[in-house]
Write a protein that holds these residues in place. Structure first.
Motif: not given
Length: 175
Positions: A84-105
């Motif tokens: 089975y596939s799965s899903s989840g939520t990555d809850t983040q708090t960052a100052c000014d910006s965040l570069t996420w696991i997909n490479g997008v800032t």
């Protein structure tokens, strides 16, 4: 009256014809065989098999009958393992910006970005970003002093200065 299970071209049977004489019948028999097999499948979430049924759970009892090259039945048994596939939520708090696991800032809060990974079962694992961006702040500390002034950075200044900076943490936890 004999049942044959393999090809035979030597058997004979003698009957009496209409004239009362012997009539010998020679058997020329070709026996074709049915066959069977197993269709081993490992898939994610669901699969529509050759019987047209969509399976969403493990199954090792479904069968489907085809016709083999000899014109006889060929029975296929399904041996299906569903992961089975799965899903989840990555809850983040960052100052000014965040570069996420997909490479997008991201410079603003975002709760719609998704990224697909592969889970331990080899299926999709979709992660949704729940990002809160907190902004940094800046202020100017205007001071007037006679002779010298020791500022919050611990340096004593003896001349006017409007270029020195010092980084603190604001109430939101950012610079």
């Amino acid at each position: 009256g004999v049942t044959y299970t393999s090809s035979n071209n030597t058997a004979t049977h003698t009957l009496t014809n209409a004239a009362g004489c012997d009539s010998v019948v020679n058997l020329d028999l070709t026996v074709n065989y049915s066959n069977s097999g197993t269709d081993d499948i490992l898939d994610c979430d669901s699969i529509t098999w050759i019987d047209g049924v969509t399976y969403t759970t493990n199954n090792n009892t479904a069968t489907h009958t085809l016709t083999n090259a000899a014109g006889c039945d060929s029975v296929v048994t399904l041996d299906l393992t569903i992961n089975y596939s799965s899903s989840g939520t990555d809850t983040q708090t960052a100052c000014d910006s965040l570069t996420w696991i997909n490479g997008v800032t991201y410079a603003t809060s975002n709760n719609t970005a998704t990224h697909s990974l592969t889970n331990a079962a080899g299926c999709d694992s979709v992660v949704t970003l729940n990002l809160t961006i907190i902004n940094s702040s800046s202020v100017t500390d205007t001071q007037t002093a006679c002779g010298s002034y020791t500022w919050i950075d611990g340096v004593t200044y003896t001349a006017s200065n409007n270029t020195t900076t010092h980084t603190l943490t604001n109430a939101a936890g950012c610079d």
